[in-house]
Write a protein that holds these residues in place. Structure first.
Motif, PDB file in Angstrom:
ATOM      1  N   GLN A   1       0.824  -1.217   0.000  1.00 44.08           N
ATOM      2  CA  GLN A   1       0.000   0.000   0.000  1.00 44.08           C
ATOM      3  C   GLN A   1       0.855   1.262   0.000  1.00 44.08           C
ATOM      4  OE1 GLN A   1      -3.002  -0.156   3.059  1.00 44.08           O
ATOM      5  NE2 GLN A   1      -3.866  -2.079   2.300  1.00 44.08           N
ATOM      6  N   ARG A   2       0.198   2.372  -0.419  1.00 44.01           N
ATOM      7  CA  ARG A   2       0.827   3.699  -0.482  1.00 44.01           C
ATOM      8  C   ARG A   2       2.033   3.718  -1.421  1.00 44.01           C
ATOM      9  NH1 ARG A   2      -1.239   3.028   4.522  1.00 44.01           N
ATOM     10  NH2 ARG A   2      -2.544   4.725   5.328  1.00 44.01           N
ATOM     11  N   ARG A   3       1.935   2.953  -2.503  1.00 43.29           N
ATOM     12  CA  ARG A   3       3.025   2.919  -3.490  1.00 43.29           C
ATOM     13  C   ARG A   3       2.490   3.195  -4.890  1.00 43.29           C
ATOM     14  NH1 ARG A   3       6.384  -2.469  -1.794  1.00 43.29           N
ATOM     15  NH2 ARG A   3       7.889  -1.668  -3.306  1.00 43.29           N
ATOM     16  N   GLY A   4       1.244   3.648  -5.006  1.00 40.50           N
ATOM     17  CA  GLY A   4       0.679   4.036  -6.299  1.00 40.50           C
ATOM     18  C   GLY A   4      -0.006   2.916  -7.050  1.00 40.50           C
ATOM     19  N   ILE A   5      -0.059   1.722  -6.461  1.00 37.68           N
ATOM     20  CA  ILE A   5      -0.647   0.583  -7.173  1.00 37.68           C
ATOM     21  C   ILE A   5      -2.149   0.759  -7.340  1.00 37.68           C
ATOM     22  CG2 ILE A   5      -0.990  -1.917  -7.133  1.00 37.68           C
ATOM     23  CD1 ILE A   5       1.569  -2.082  -5.405  1.00 37.68           C
ATOM     24  N   GLY A   6      -2.841   1.175  -6.266  1.00 38.02           N
ATOM     25  CA  GLY A   6      -4.291   1.359  -6.347  1.00 38.02           C
ATOM     26  C   GLY A   6      -4.674   2.380  -7.397  1.00 38.02           C
ATOM     27  N   THR A   7      -3.949   3.491  -7.434  1.00 34.97           N
ATOM     28  CA  THR A   7      -4.231   4.522  -8.435  1.00 34.97           C
ATOM     29  C   THR A   7      -4.047   3.978  -9.844  1.00 34.97           C
ATOM     30  OG1 THR A   7      -3.482   6.244  -6.897  1.00 34.97           O
ATOM     31  CG2 THR A   7      -3.594   6.829  -9.226  1.00 34.97           C
ATOM     32  N   ALA A   8      -2.962   3.229 -10.065  1.00 37.82           N
ATOM     33  CA  ALA A   8      -2.694   2.681 -11.398  1.00 37.82           C
ATOM     34  C   ALA A   8      -3.791   1.715 -11.827  1.00 37.82           C
ATOM     35  CB  ALA A   8      -1.334   1.993 -11.406  1.00 37.82           C
ATOM     36  N   LEU A   9      -4.220   0.851 -10.913  1.00 33.73           N
ATOM     37  CA  LEU A   9      -5.261  -0.119 -11.264  1.00 33.73           C
ATOM     38  C   LEU A   9      -6.591   0.574 -11.538  1.00 33.73           C
ATOM     39  CD1 LEU A   9      -4.563  -3.071  -8.789  1.00 33.73           C
ATOM     40  CD2 LEU A   9      -4.035  -2.956 -11.226  1.00 33.73           C
ATOM     41  N   LEU A  10      -6.938   1.549 -10.716  1.00 34.20           N
ATOM     42  CA  LEU A  10      -8.201   2.254 -10.933  1.00 34.20           C
ATOM     43  C   LEU A  10      -8.189   3.036 -12.249  1.00 34.20           C
ATOM     44  CD1 LEU A  10      -9.037   3.484  -7.327  1.00 34.20           C
ATOM     45  CD2 LEU A  10     -10.248   1.740  -8.661  1.00 34.20           C
ATOM     46  N   ARG A  11      -7.049   3.610 -12.599  1.00 31.76           N
ATOM     47  CA  ARG A  11      -6.965   4.301 -13.899  1.00 31.76           C
ATOM     48  C   ARG A  11      -7.249   3.328 -15.043  1.00 31.76           C
ATOM     49  NH1 ARG A  11      -5.071   9.419 -13.592  1.00 31.76           N
ATOM     50  NH2 ARG A  11      -3.693   9.967 -11.847  1.00 31.76           N
TER      51      ARG A  11
ATOM     52  N   ARG B   1      -9.806  11.017  -4.975  1.00 30.11           N
ATOM     53  CA  ARG B   1      -9.776  12.449  -5.297  1.00 30.11           C
ATOM     54  C   ARG B   1      -8.793  12.719  -6.431  1.00 30.11           C
ATOM     55  NH1 ARG B   1     -14.458  14.063  -3.066  1.00 30.11           N
ATOM     56  NH2 ARG B   1     -14.543  13.589  -0.852  1.00 30.11           N
ATOM     57  N   ARG B   2      -7.650  12.021  -6.410  1.00 34.01           N
ATOM     58  CA  ARG B   2      -6.667  12.202  -7.482  1.00 34.01           C
ATOM     59  C   ARG B   2      -7.227  11.780  -8.827  1.00 34.01           C
ATOM     60  NH1 ARG B   2      -2.549  10.414  -3.722  1.00 34.01           N
ATOM     61  NH2 ARG B   2      -2.772   8.285  -4.501  1.00 34.01           N
ATOM     62  N   LEU B   3      -8.172  10.849  -8.809  1.00 28.81           N
ATOM     63  CA  LEU B   3      -8.745  10.354 -10.058  1.00 28.81           C
ATOM     64  C   LEU B   3      -9.939  11.181 -10.524  1.00 28.81           C
ATOM     65  CD1 LEU B   3      -8.514   6.509  -9.406  1.00 28.81           C
ATOM     66  CD2 LEU B   3      -7.145   7.868 -10.989  1.00 28.81           C
ATOM     67  N   GLY B   4     -10.236  12.278  -9.835  1.00 29.31           N
ATOM     68  CA  GLY B   4     -11.241  13.203 -10.334  1.00 29.31           C
ATOM     69  C   GLY B   4     -12.539  13.250  -9.572  1.00 29.31           C
ATOM     70  N   VAL B   5     -12.654  12.524  -8.470  1.00 28.96           N
ATOM     71  CA  VAL B   5     -13.883  12.586  -7.674  1.00 28.96           C
ATOM     72  C   VAL B   5     -14.022  13.975  -7.050  1.00 28.96           C
ATOM     73  CG1 VAL B   5     -14.981  11.762  -5.554  1.00 28.96           C
ATOM     74  CG2 VAL B   5     -14.045  10.132  -7.180  1.00 28.96           C
TER      75      VAL B   5
ATOM     76  N   LEU C   1     -20.144   3.778   5.301  1.00 28.40           N
ATOM     77  CA  LEU C   1     -19.776   3.571   3.899  1.00 28.40           C
ATOM     78  C   LEU C   1     -20.064   4.812   3.073  1.00 28.40           C
ATOM     79  CD1 LEU C   1     -18.633   1.212   2.190  1.00 28.40           C
ATOM     80  CD2 LEU C   1     -20.976   0.761   1.460  1.00 28.40           C
ATOM     81  N   LEU C   2     -19.086   5.207   2.274  1.00 32.52           N
ATOM     82  CA  LEU C   2     -19.196   6.378   1.423  1.00 32.52           C
ATOM     83  C   LEU C   2     -19.153   5.941  -0.037  1.00 32.52           C
ATOM     84  CD1 LEU C   2     -19.320   9.509   1.709  1.00 32.52           C
ATOM     85  CD2 LEU C   2     -16.828   9.501   1.459  1.00 32.52           C
ATOM     86  N   SER C   3     -20.111   6.404  -0.837  1.00 34.68           N
ATOM     87  CA  SER C   3     -20.154   6.075  -2.268  1.00 34.68           C
ATOM     88  C   SER C   3     -19.754   7.298  -3.067  1.00 34.68           C
ATOM     89  CB  SER C   3     -21.560   5.616  -2.678  1.00 34.68           C
ATOM     90  OG  SER C   3     -21.910   4.431  -2.000  1.00 34.68           O
ATOM     91  N   LEU C   4     -18.717   7.151  -3.872  1.00 38.42           N
ATOM     92  CA  LEU C   4     -18.190   8.252  -4.671  1.00 38.42           C
ATOM     93  C   LEU C   4     -18.205   7.872  -6.143  1.00 38.42           C
ATOM     94  CD1 LEU C   4     -15.142   9.060  -2.397  1.00 38.42           C
ATOM     95  CD2 LEU C   4     -17.203  10.442  -2.620  1.00 38.42           C
ATOM     96  N   THR C   5     -18.538   8.842  -6.979  1.00 38.00           N
ATOM     97  CA  THR C   5     -18.647   8.586  -8.413  1.00 38.00           C
ATOM     98  C   THR C   5     -17.414   9.106  -9.137  1.00 38.00           C
ATOM     99  OG1 THR C   5     -21.043   8.754  -8.290  1.00 38.00           O
ATOM    100  CG2 THR C   5     -20.055   8.911 -10.479  1.00 38.00           C
ATOM    101  N   LEU C   6     -16.778   8.218  -9.888  1.00 36.74           N
ATOM    102  CA  LEU C   6     -15.589   8.564 -10.660  1.00 36.74           C
ATOM    103  C   LEU C   6     -15.982   8.997 -12.065  1.00 36.74           C
ATOM    104  CD1 LEU C   6     -13.578   5.474  -9.509  1.00 36.74           C
ATOM    105  CD2 LEU C   6     -12.763   7.804  -9.202  1.00 36.74           C
ATOM    106  N   PRO C   7     -15.371  10.050 -12.599  1.00 37.42           N
ATOM    107  CA  PRO C   7     -15.681  10.471 -13.970  1.00 37.42           C
ATOM    108  C   PRO C   7     -15.133   9.477 -14.989  1.00 37.42           C
ATOM    109  CG  PRO C   7     -13.866  11.758 -13.092  1.00 37.42           C
ATOM    110  CD  PRO C   7     -14.367  10.905 -11.960  1.00 37.42           C
TER     111      PRO C   7
ATOM    112  N   PRO D   1     -18.584  14.317 -16.155  1.00 39.66           N
ATOM    113  CA  PRO D   1     -18.485  14.755 -14.764  1.00 39.66           C
ATOM    114  C   PRO D   1     -18.827  13.630 -13.806  1.00 39.66           C
ATOM    115  CG  PRO D   1     -20.495  15.605 -15.766  1.00 39.66           C
ATOM    116  CD  PRO D   1     -19.685  14.991 -16.873  1.00 39.66           C
ATOM    117  N   GLY D   2     -18.149  13.617 -12.650  1.00 39.29           N
ATOM    118  CA  GLY D   2     -18.404  12.594 -11.649  1.00 39.29           C
ATOM    119  C   GLY D   2     -19.597  12.950 -10.791  1.00 39.29           C
ATOM    120  N   VAL D   3     -20.799  12.766 -11.314  1.00 35.44           N
ATOM    121  CA  VAL D   3     -22.023  13.122 -10.608  1.00 35.44           C
ATOM    122  C   VAL D   3     -22.534  11.929  -9.829  1.00 35.44           C
ATOM    123  CG1 VAL D   3     -24.372  13.978 -10.829  1.00 35.44           C
ATOM    124  CG2 VAL D   3     -22.600  14.787 -12.387  1.00 35.44           C
TER     125      VAL D   3
END
Length: 335
Positions: A259-269, A299-303, A313-319, A324-326
């Motif tokens: 964790q905290r090494r950028g893997i999650g961001t890369a996979l989500l992209r 947030r980095r991915l645009g939420v 539990l929090l539900s967030l929409t990714l663009p 737009p992430g509505v």
């Protein structure tokens, strides 16, 4: 007794095949397997037979002619010919899974061809077939020319060869989608789509082992995709996108040590790229409200916006693709 392969054309009319088989039976020829190829010139019947050791090729040719068969092709067969055609084709497809470069050899085996030639891309060759030649597009580039002096190629054989080529193409496409992820600390991970062979690796990733049914849904969702990040063949992270209509639902799991090494961001992209190609309207991620690291990643991915909260539990929409992430209503998460 001796094994022979026989191919002959008969009129595609009721009873004509039985006349041919009866003529062979009268000479103590036992039919072990038969395939029928429909052609414009009639039904091409392909037999594997067991004939008396004393029977010659000429005698078999005579029996075929008396059974109203024409354009006969007769040749001695080996024991491996006892495998039926579907089994043979599946075996060759399985071989391509492990060795995609073996397509030429697989075509020779599938078609009992005398020779196969590969021509590079840019050579003007029309794909198709005639009696002695079959030309197929190599999904890796170029074309294969398969040659067999006799018997003549049939439409069914061309269709089988095309199907084998498509298996090779699918394997190459999957391989092309594999990427190497270089982390800031210099470590390298392989990112690829999950398959049924990854069940045990994904099971070890989870702190609490999911049920077998849920595990299979995670690895190969009915609609959507699962991506894995592996280090030395060990699964260290996974990201799943399940779809319903034009909406996607994303989940992410990264092993603690990674964790905290950028893997999650890369996979989500990569999931968002997949969502864009699938023309999804939005992707929703459900995350614990106190998971600060994941919230920062999203947030980095645009939420934008606070999202929709349901207890902890929090539900967030990714663009997706610039949309737009509505926040919007989402299907319930299932196991």
């Amino acid at each position: 007794m001796a094994l022979w392969r026989i191919r002959a054309t008969v009129d595609d009319r009721p009873g004509y095949l039985s006349v041919l088989t009866a003529s062979l039976a009268l000479r103590s020829v036992n039919i072990l397997a038969v395939q029928v190829h429909t052609t414009e010139g009639g039904a091409v019947d392909d037999f594997l037979v067991d004939a008396p050791d004393t029977m010659s090729e000429l005698e078999l040719q005579t029996a075929i002619a008396r059974g109203r068969g024409r354009d006969a092709f007769v040749i001695r067969a080996e024991a491996q010919g006892l495998a039926d055609q579907p089994t043979r084709a599946l075996t060759l497809a399985g071989r391509l899974v492990h060795d995609p470069e073996a397509l030429g050899e697989a075509l020779v085996a599938l078609l009992d061809a005398a020779e196969v030639r590969w021509r590079p891309a840019g050579t003007v060759v029309l794909h198709g077939y005639d009696e002695q030649h079959m030309t197929l597009i190599d999904p890796a580039g170029g074309t294969y020319e398969v040659m067999r002096p006799a018997p003549a190629f049939t439409p069914a054989e061309y269709a089988r060869a095309q199907a084998l080529v498509e298996v090779s193409a699918a394997i190459l496409r999957r391989g092309a989608e594999q990427t190497t992820l270089l982390l800031p600390d210099g470590a390298e991970l392989l990112v690829r789509e999950a398959t049924g062979d990854d069940l045990e690796g994904v099971r070890r990733l989870h702190a609490q082992s999911p049920s077998e049914a849920r595990l299979r849904r995670l690895v190969e969702p009915a609609t959507g995709v699962t991506l894995l990040a592996t280090a030395q063949d060990k699964v260290v992270a996974m990201a799943t996108l399940r779809t319903e209509g034009d909406l996607g639902e994303a989940s992410l799991l990264v092993q603690d040590a990674w964790q905290r090494r950028g893997i999650g961001t890369a996979l989500l992209r990569r999931l968002l790229d997949w969502a864009e190609r699938a023309d999804l309207e939005a992707v929703v991620a459900h995350v614990s409200a106190d998971n600060v690291a994941m919230l920062r990643t999203l947030r980095r991915l645009g939420v934008t916006g606070p999202g929709r909260r349901d207890g902890a539990l929090l539900s967030l929409t990714l663009p997706v693709g610039g949309r737009p992430g509505v926040p919007r209503e989402t299907p319930a998460t299932s196991g």
